[in-house]
Design an enzyme around this catalytic site. Structure first.
Site, PDB file in Angstrom:
ATOM      1  N   TYR A   1       0.853  -1.267  -0.157  1.00  0.00           N
ATOM      2  CA  TYR A   1       0.002   0.253   0.214  1.00  0.00           C
ATOM      3  C   TYR A   1       1.011   1.177   0.079  1.00  0.00           C
ATOM      4  O   TYR A   1       2.249   1.336   0.187  1.00  0.00           O
ATOM      5  CB  TYR A   1      -0.813   0.166   1.600  1.00  0.00           C
ATOM      6  CG  TYR A   1      -0.253   0.430   2.654  1.00  0.00           C
ATOM      7  CD1 TYR A   1       0.563  -0.761   3.395  1.00  0.00           C
ATOM      8  CD2 TYR A   1      -0.523   1.540   3.046  1.00  0.00           C
ATOM      9  CE1 TYR A   1       0.956  -0.266   3.862  1.00  0.00           C
ATOM     10  CE2 TYR A   1      -0.305   1.575   4.795  1.00  0.00           C
ATOM     11  CZ  TYR A   1       1.187   0.836   5.575  1.00  0.00           C
ATOM     12  OH  TYR A   1       1.004   1.138   6.099  1.00  0.00           O
TER      13      TYR A   1
ATOM     14  N   HIS B   1      -0.222 -20.671  -0.695  1.00  0.00           N
ATOM     15  CA  HIS B   1       0.433 -20.383  -0.829  1.00  0.00           C
ATOM     16  C   HIS B   1       0.794 -19.943  -1.356  1.00  0.00           C
ATOM     17  O   HIS B   1       1.846 -18.604  -1.659  1.00  0.00           O
ATOM     18  CB  HIS B   1       1.717 -20.955   1.055  1.00  0.00           C
ATOM     19  CG  HIS B   1       1.229 -20.993   2.422  1.00  0.00           C
ATOM     20  ND1 HIS B   1      -0.254 -21.615   2.214  1.00  0.00           N
ATOM     21  CD2 HIS B   1       1.245 -20.332   3.127  1.00  0.00           C
ATOM     22  CE1 HIS B   1      -1.199 -21.380   3.782  1.00  0.00           C
ATOM     23  NE2 HIS B   1      -0.086 -20.879   4.579  1.00  0.00           N
TER      24      HIS B   1
ATOM     25  N   LYS C   1       6.543  -1.924   1.919  1.00  0.00           N
ATOM     26  CA  LYS C   1       4.872  -1.307   2.178  1.00  0.00           C
ATOM     27  C   LYS C   1       4.434  -2.465   2.663  1.00  0.00           C
ATOM     28  O   LYS C   1       3.111  -2.132   1.392  1.00  0.00           O
ATOM     29  CB  LYS C   1       5.389  -0.178   1.787  1.00  0.00           C
ATOM     30  CG  LYS C   1       4.538   0.847   2.762  1.00  0.00           C
ATOM     31  CD  LYS C   1       3.948   2.214   2.519  1.00  0.00           C
ATOM     32  CE  LYS C   1       3.180   3.236   3.298  1.00  0.00           C
ATOM     33  NZ  LYS C   1       3.039   2.852   4.444  1.00  0.00           N
TER      34      LYS C   1
ATOM     35  N   GLU D   1      12.412   2.827  14.345  1.00  0.00           N
ATOM     36  CA  GLU D   1      11.333   3.348  13.832  1.00  0.00           C
ATOM     37  C   GLU D   1      10.347   3.765  14.416  1.00  0.00           C
ATOM     38  O   GLU D   1      10.148   2.779  15.313  1.00  0.00           O
ATOM     39  CB  GLU D   1      11.032   3.429  12.413  1.00  0.00           C
ATOM     40  CG  GLU D   1      10.413   2.129  11.657  1.00  0.00           C
ATOM     41  CD  GLU D   1      10.380   2.012  10.647  1.00  0.00           C
ATOM     42  OE1 GLU D   1      10.375   2.767   9.394  1.00  0.00           O
ATOM     43  OE2 GLU D   1      10.427   1.247   9.853  1.00  0.00           O
TER      44      GLU D   1
ATOM     45  N   LEU E   1      10.905   1.587   6.985  1.00  0.00           N
ATOM     46  CA  LEU E   1      10.773   2.169   5.672  1.00  0.00           C
ATOM     47  C   LEU E   1      11.351   3.153   5.301  1.00  0.00           C
ATOM     48  O   LEU E   1      11.517   3.932   5.695  1.00  0.00           O
ATOM     49  CB  LEU E   1       9.074   1.821   5.967  1.00  0.00           C
ATOM     50  CG  LEU E   1       8.554   2.597   4.795  1.00  0.00           C
ATOM     51  CD1 LEU E   1       7.626   0.974   4.016  1.00  0.00           C
ATOM     52  CD2 LEU E   1       6.938   3.381   4.985  1.00  0.00           C
TER      53      LEU E   1
END
Ligand code: PMP
Length: 285
Positions: A36, A106, A151, A183, A207
């Site tokens: 996303y 999977h 992400k 983070e 990220l």
């Protein structure tokens, strides 16, 4: 426009949010098999659009979904803003791409399986008061996987961490991995040591933040020293200032960590200076 009137983009069509339907076989639903992006728009202009699309395509590449799935979105998002009456105001855009709907296995589904592409634009009310006063944060163990540079929509550790912060009235949970500050659960963390703004280097455990890139550019232009080096939890009491950075919160001052004041317990001078410089950038987009 009433909330009920929200129009979303799903797999090639603009539809009322209440009518948008995704299959229960969707691999986003089954496995969180997707990625996303969250993008801010200021008066209809997508902030750091190229960087967000570059990161989205990188996330797709890393999980082996065809990058073409993101094709067309650069034209679709402005139209989505328009259709929701958000072309002249502040909005937050959410984009999600999953590996599509297919019988549950999977391993990847048949090559013909089309990715599911979804986008939502909502009015955005910036957290002005928090940005002015700063927020408390807590430290939590970093229980995430070792590809935090992707992400991914698989966010369970982030959700649990953020809820732990919420439970004690804190505004963010900051992850500690093997003693190192990585983070926030939804943000990049920066600490100011001896006048230098320091953050974890880009690697598999964080990220690559787009707000960080903008803020570090601002630092360079205004002569504020920056360093991308990892630092340990024990160093935090020496931080004169701390802040977190993200698309939605921009530059958020941190005023305490696990109940211990950062500096004098109010947003620091450097943080304020960067907030002012960031506002200037926003004004000119
Ligand atoms: N790290 C994590 C885990 C995040 O969720 C976010 C928010 N997207 C960030 C950092 C900051 O990234 P950006 O500045 O691109 O919003």
């Amino acid at each position: 426009m009433k909330t009920g009137d929200t129009v979303v983009y799903l797999d090639g069509s603009f539809v009322p949010q209440g009518e948008a339907a995704v299959s229960p076989l969707d691999r986003g639903f089954m496995f969180a098999d997707g990625v996303y992006e969250v993008i801010r728009s200021y008066r209809g202009s997508l902030f750091e659009r190229a960087a967000h699309f570059e990161r989205l395509k990188r996330s797709l590449r890393e999980i082996r979904i065809d990058q073409d799935a993101a094709g067309g979105l650069e034209e679709i998002l402005p139209e989505l803003l328009e259709r929701n009456g958000l072309a002249g105001s502040e909005a937050l855009i959410y984009v999600q791409i999953t590996r599509g709907a297919a019988p549950r296995t999977h391993q990847f589904p048949a090559a013909k399986t089309a990715p599911t592409v979804y986008a939502l634009a909502i009015p955005f009310d910036p957290p002005l008061e928090q940005r002015d006063r700063g927020i408390p944060v807590i430290l939590v163990p970093d229980t995430r996987w070792s590809r935090c540079d992707i992400k991914s929509i698989s966010l369970l550790p982030n959700i649990l961490a953020r809820q732990m912060a919420d439970d004690v009235g804190a505004g963010e949970a900051v992850f500690i991995r093997d003693g190192v500050v990585t983070e926030g659960s939804t943000s990049t963390l920066c600490a100011v040591f001896s006048g230098t703004v320091v953050t974890h280097p880009e690697s598999n455990v964080v990220l690559p933040g787009i707000t960080k890139r903008v803020v570090f550019d601002l630092c360079s232009r205004t002569g504020i020293p920056v360093a991308e080096r990892s630092f340990r939890e024990e160093e935090l009491p020496r931080a004169a200032e701390m802040m977190l950075l993200s698309t939605s919160r921009e530059i958020m001052p941190i005023v305490s960590v696990d109940g211990m004041k950062v500096g004098d317990g109010t947003p620091g001078a450097l943080t304020r200076k960067l907030q002012a410089a960031f506002s200037e950038v926003i004004r000119s987009v």
